[in-house]
Write a protein that holds these residues in place. Structure first.
Motif, PDB file in Angstrom:
ATOM      1  N   ALA A 143      62.566  -6.493  13.743  1.00 16.21           N
ATOM      2  CA  ALA A 143      62.477  -5.558  14.866  1.00 16.21           C
ATOM      3  C   ALA A 143      61.548  -6.082  15.951  1.00 16.21           C
ATOM      4  O   ALA A 143      61.800  -5.912  17.152  1.00 16.21           O
ATOM      5  CB  ALA A 143      62.003  -4.190  14.381  1.00 16.21           C
ATOM      6  N   ARG A 144      60.434  -6.737  15.544  1.00 12.64           N
ATOM      7  CA  ARG A 144      59.526  -7.301  16.540  1.00 12.64           C
ATOM      8  C   ARG A 144      60.230  -8.404  17.347  1.00 12.64           C
ATOM      9  O   ARG A 144      60.008  -8.554  18.542  1.00 12.64           O
ATOM     10  CB  ARG A 144      58.279  -7.884  15.850  1.00 12.64           C
ATOM     11  CG  ARG A 144      57.471  -6.951  14.969  1.00 12.64           C
ATOM     12  CD  ARG A 144      56.795  -5.845  15.741  1.00 12.64           C
ATOM     13  NE  ARG A 144      57.671  -4.731  16.019  1.00 12.64           N
ATOM     14  CZ  ARG A 144      57.997  -3.770  15.130  1.00 12.64           C
ATOM     15  NH1 ARG A 144      57.532  -3.804  13.911  1.00 12.64           N
ATOM     16  NH2 ARG A 144      58.792  -2.780  15.487  1.00 12.64           N
ATOM     17  N   LYS A 145      61.097  -9.188  16.688  1.00 11.70           N
ATOM     18  CA  LYS A 145      61.835 -10.240  17.396  1.00 11.70           C
ATOM     19  C   LYS A 145      62.878  -9.615  18.334  1.00 11.70           C
ATOM     20  O   LYS A 145      63.091 -10.102  19.448  1.00 11.70           O
ATOM     21  CB  LYS A 145      62.525 -11.161  16.386  1.00 11.70           C
ATOM     22  CG  LYS A 145      61.567 -11.932  15.491  1.00 11.70           C
ATOM     23  CD  LYS A 145      62.346 -12.743  14.460  1.00 11.70           C
ATOM     24  CE  LYS A 145      61.405 -13.452  13.485  1.00 11.70           C
ATOM     25  NZ  LYS A 145      62.159 -14.184  12.431  1.00 11.70           N
ATOM     26  N   ILE A 146      63.527  -8.551  17.864  1.00 10.78           N
ATOM     27  CA  ILE A 146      64.539  -7.870  18.685  1.00 10.78           C
ATOM     28  C   ILE A 146      63.897  -7.316  19.952  1.00 10.78           C
ATOM     29  O   ILE A 146      64.472  -7.378  21.047  1.00 10.78           O
ATOM     30  CB  ILE A 146      65.225  -6.755  17.867  1.00 10.78           C
ATOM     31  CG1 ILE A 146      66.087  -7.368  16.758  1.00 10.78           C
ATOM     32  CG2 ILE A 146      66.070  -5.857  18.770  1.00 10.78           C
ATOM     33  CD1 ILE A 146      66.598  -6.359  15.748  1.00 10.78           C
ATOM     34  N   GLU A 147      62.692  -6.760  19.809  1.00 14.78           N
ATOM     35  CA  GLU A 147      61.978  -6.213  20.971  1.00 14.78           C
ATOM     36  C   GLU A 147      61.778  -7.285  22.045  1.00 14.78           C
ATOM     37  O   GLU A 147      61.921  -7.016  23.247  1.00 14.78           O
ATOM     38  CB  GLU A 147      60.626  -5.648  20.526  1.00 14.78           C
ATOM     39  CG  GLU A 147      60.738  -4.368  19.719  1.00 14.78           C
ATOM     40  CD  GLU A 147      59.482  -4.068  18.922  1.00 14.78           C
ATOM     41  OE1 GLU A 147      59.470  -3.049  18.212  1.00 14.78           O
ATOM     42  OE2 GLU A 147      58.522  -4.870  18.989  1.00 14.78           O
ATOM     43  N   VAL A 148      61.438  -8.487  21.616  1.00 12.95           N
ATOM     44  CA  VAL A 148      61.237  -9.585  22.566  1.00 12.95           C
ATOM     45  C   VAL A 148      62.572  -9.982  23.201  1.00 12.95           C
ATOM     46  O   VAL A 148      62.685 -10.128  24.426  1.00 12.95           O
ATOM     47  CB  VAL A 148      60.599 -10.796  21.860  1.00 12.95           C
ATOM     48  CG1 VAL A 148      60.522 -11.992  22.805  1.00 12.95           C
ATOM     49  CG2 VAL A 148      59.212 -10.442  21.337  1.00 12.95           C
ATOM     50  N   ASP A 149      63.604 -10.129  22.369  1.00 12.22           N
ATOM     51  CA  ASP A 149      64.895 -10.617  22.861  1.00 12.22           C
ATOM     52  C   ASP A 149      65.557  -9.640  23.829  1.00 12.22           C
ATOM     53  O   ASP A 149      66.262 -10.060  24.761  1.00 12.22           O
ATOM     54  CB  ASP A 149      65.834 -10.884  21.679  1.00 12.22           C
ATOM     55  CG  ASP A 149      65.348 -12.036  20.803  1.00 12.22           C
ATOM     56  OD1 ASP A 149      64.484 -12.806  21.279  1.00 12.22           O
ATOM     57  OD2 ASP A 149      65.819 -12.157  19.658  1.00 12.22           O
ATOM     58  N   TYR A 150      65.341  -8.344  23.620  1.00  4.51           N
ATOM     59  CA  TYR A 150      65.995  -7.336  24.464  1.00  4.51           C
ATOM     60  C   TYR A 150      65.054  -6.718  25.494  1.00  4.51           C
ATOM     61  O   TYR A 150      65.444  -5.782  26.202  1.00  4.51           O
ATOM     62  CB  TYR A 150      66.604  -6.229  23.594  1.00  4.51           C
ATOM     63  CG  TYR A 150      67.932  -6.619  22.972  1.00  4.51           C
ATOM     64  CD1 TYR A 150      69.122  -6.429  23.667  1.00  4.51           C
ATOM     65  CD2 TYR A 150      67.988  -7.196  21.709  1.00  4.51           C
ATOM     66  CE1 TYR A 150      70.337  -6.787  23.111  1.00  4.51           C
ATOM     67  CE2 TYR A 150      69.195  -7.562  21.146  1.00  4.51           C
ATOM     68  CZ  TYR A 150      70.371  -7.361  21.846  1.00  4.51           C
ATOM     69  OH  TYR A 150      71.577  -7.732  21.298  1.00  4.51           O
ATOM     70  N   GLY A 151      63.843  -7.206  25.584  1.00  7.05           N
ATOM     71  CA  GLY A 151      62.905  -6.680  26.570  1.00  7.05           C
ATOM     72  C   GLY A 151      62.510  -5.246  26.309  1.00  7.05           C
ATOM     73  O   GLY A 151      62.312  -4.463  27.240  1.00  7.05           O
ATOM     74  N   LEU A 152      62.360  -4.875  25.032  1.00  6.96           N
ATOM     75  CA  LEU A 152      61.998  -3.519  24.656  1.00  6.96           C
ATOM     76  C   LEU A 152      60.489  -3.413  24.472  1.00  6.96           C
ATOM     77  O   LEU A 152      59.770  -4.420  24.450  1.00  6.96           O
ATOM     78  CB  LEU A 152      62.696  -3.129  23.347  1.00  6.96           C
ATOM     79  CG  LEU A 152      64.217  -3.317  23.310  1.00  6.96           C
ATOM     80  CD1 LEU A 152      64.765  -2.942  21.940  1.00  6.96           C
ATOM     81  CD2 LEU A 152      64.899  -2.501  24.395  1.00  6.96           C
TER      82      LEU A 152
END
Length: 566
Positions: A161-170
């Motif tokens: 989830a921490r990686k997804i936040e970076v990839d999607y600008g969340l």
């Protein structure tokens, strides 16, 4: 982005889960449930089937998901359904179905449910209910009959989830350490809204129980305080009849049978189990040491001033204990505060609650004086005259929270550091509202120009590197007032100023004159040394022995405090 794993068991676990995901929801919140992804990309979608075929599509989906489980028969695992809601933050951009589908695939791969390229992995679906979240449901038997390798899946999906936040600008959340309090579920939030509560029952109970722990001197008073605030307590008794645990409920929160909904203390927060509550209460019981009689504002301030020293010169367990005591102080401050700042202080207490826990065990022995003196303020409501007592304590607490933030940073406690930083923002707002009128009142009583010039000359000699900033500070007039008042009670103004300067460096102080004002106000209200003691101190300095050792309460603190924008 917050993923949360829930396991379900029983012969109808899959049907119950899918029925919930494609139903109306407990508060009719499921407006448009539909599939965004599945294990084979063409699973039946009850959300997009005609109304007359809705139940048939759900039955087909349940049967397909359950097929590997049914094949095992009696050898099927106890927990058969893996359910993971994934929610974005309110300020995040709205993601498309394709983006949520990609997120779902990354989550099930990270959890070991469906690793990339594994054709025999578990069957799963991702259902979108609203703009901000999806639900992933999987059956916990692979298509080849084996069980998935999902060791530490909660940690794995959090990392992803921490990686997804970076990839999607969340919004980027902080990595946790497993010591955070359990968040209210969606069901609890909807129920609170239905009951007209500002917060979920779990959050309301956590705040009230924490305040009762901070205020009580023993277990009997703890339970009495809870009852007085509308909290029902149910003890969990062992075979001997001794209380082993306790559950808490609000009278207004009942189930469909009209019975109170109880929460175990440890379910409210890891530090609110009965054994840990008893450990905290032991530091405020009358034995073995009582707080000396005196002004509780000054006693609490003096004890809080030692927190930075404990954090950076004590061992880790002592430091952790100081954070617990600081949290208890913040829990009680809103009750005794002026109305204008109650809301900000309560928000600071709620935020800092997360900063009071880490994997380090807390030694509370060094916190007794602080906890008892803050309790004395809460019980006695001592007269505060012009409000300087509260302002001094708040100034010291503000500094302690800034040190706590820095301490957590050095220990790589990301969530705790963020919590302390958030608390600091609310404290700064409250402090400004409290301090400004007090300082203005002190400035109106400033001494004559000749006296102020004498103070300025000594200041320029003592700290030439800070003198210009202090003299230009709007709080300079208030500082001269407290120096003159200290002189009037028998203190040597130069000596008191030197002691105040030695307490902590001023490099990071947003208002150095304001910081010195509170220190001198405290020092000036202590018993003045006799003329003989003052003469001896002067002879010692003249003979080259340097400044006398400062008393423990005002010993210099190192390292320098992080900036907290006072």
């Amino acid at each position: 982005m917050i993923p949360k794993i829930i396991l379900s068991s029983g012969p109808n676990a899959t049907r119950r889960t899918i029925g919930y995901l494609f139903g109306k929801g407990r508060a009719n919140e499921h407006i448009d449930p539909h599939l965004v992804a599945s294990w084979n990309n063409f699973a039946p979608d009850p959300g997009r089937s005609p109304h007359r075929d809705h139940k048939e599509a759900m039955a087909q989906l349940v049967a397909q998901l359950d097929q590997p489980v049914k094949m095992l028969g009696d050898k099927a695992p106890k927990d058969t359904v893996w359910h993971c809601p994934v929610r974005a933050a309110p300020e995040d951009p709205i993601l498309s179905d394709d983006q949520w589908a990609d997120i779902a695939r990354r989550i099930v791969a990270a959890a070991g449910i469906a690793p990339d390229g594994d054709a025999e992995a578990c069957r799963w679906v991702a259902v979108r209910h609203a703009d901000d979240h999806i639900h992933i449901a999987a059956t916990l038997v692979r298509q080849d009959g084996r069980r998935p390798e999902r060791g530490y899946d909660q940690r794995a999906v959090q990392r992803e989830a921490r990686k997804i936040e970076v990839d999607y600008g969340l919004r980027r959340l902080k990595q946790g350490d497993g010591t955070g309090a359990k968040r209210p579920t969606s069901k609890e939030h909807f129920k609170a809204k239905r009951l007209g509560q500002e917060a979920a029952t779990r959050d309301v109970l956590r705040l009230r129980v924490r305040r009762a722990v901070a205020a009580a001197s023993d277990e009997t008073e703890f339970f009495a305080l809870l009852e007085a605030t509308g909290v029902t307590v149910r003890l969990k008794l062992g075979p001997s009849g001794d209380a082993l645990g306790c559950n808490f409920a609000l009278a207004s929160d009942t189930n469909d049978k009209g019975e109170p909904v109880f929460y175990a203390g440890s379910a409210l927060s890891p530090d609110l189990s009965l054994p840990k509550i008893r450990k905290s209460l032991a530091t405020t019981s009358p034995e073995p040491v009582a707080v000396r009689r005196g002004d509780p504002w000054h006693q609490a301030t003096a004890a809080a001033e030692r927190i930075p020293h404990h954090l950076f010169h004590g061992d880790e367990t002592t430091a952790q204990g100081q954070l617990v005591a600081l949290g208890a102080t913040l829990d009680l401050l809103p009750i005794t505060a002026p109305t204008a700042v109650k809301a900000q202080l309560q928000q600071a207490a709620v935020a800092f609650e997360r900063a009071t826990r880490s994997r380090i065990a807390a030694d509370l022995d060094s916190t007794r004086v602080l906890r008892r003196s803050v309790q004395a303020i809460w019980r006695e409501r001592p007269t505060d005259g012009d409000g300087s007592g509260f302002a001094m304590l708040l100034d010291t607490v503000l500094t302690a929270v800034a040190f706590a933030m820095h301490w957590h940073r050095t220990h790589q406690h990301a969530q705790q550091e963020a919590a302390a930083e958030q608390a600091l923002v609310h404290l700064q707002i409250a402090y400004g509202q409290i301090a400004e009128p007090v300082l203005a009142g002190l400035a109106q009583r400033a001494p004559s120009l000749q006296v102020k010039q004498r103070f300025a000359r000594h200041l320029q000699q003592a700290v030439p590197e800070h003198a210009e900033r202090i003299l230009d500070d709007p709080a300079w007039e208030a500082l001269t007032t407290v120096l003159a008042e200290a002189e009037a009670t028998g203190h040597n103004a130069a000596t008191v100023l030197d002691q105040a300067l030695g307490q902590r460096p001023l490099d990071d102080a947003h208002s150095p004159a304001r910081a010195l004002t509170w220190r001198i106000r405290r020092l000036g209200e202590r018993h003045a040394p006799s003329p003989r003691a003052q003469a001896a101190r002067a002879r010692s300095a003249a003979q080259g022995h340097g400044a006398p050792a400062l008393p423990t309460a005002v010993a210099p603190l190192q390292p320098r405090s992080p900036s907290h924008r006072r």
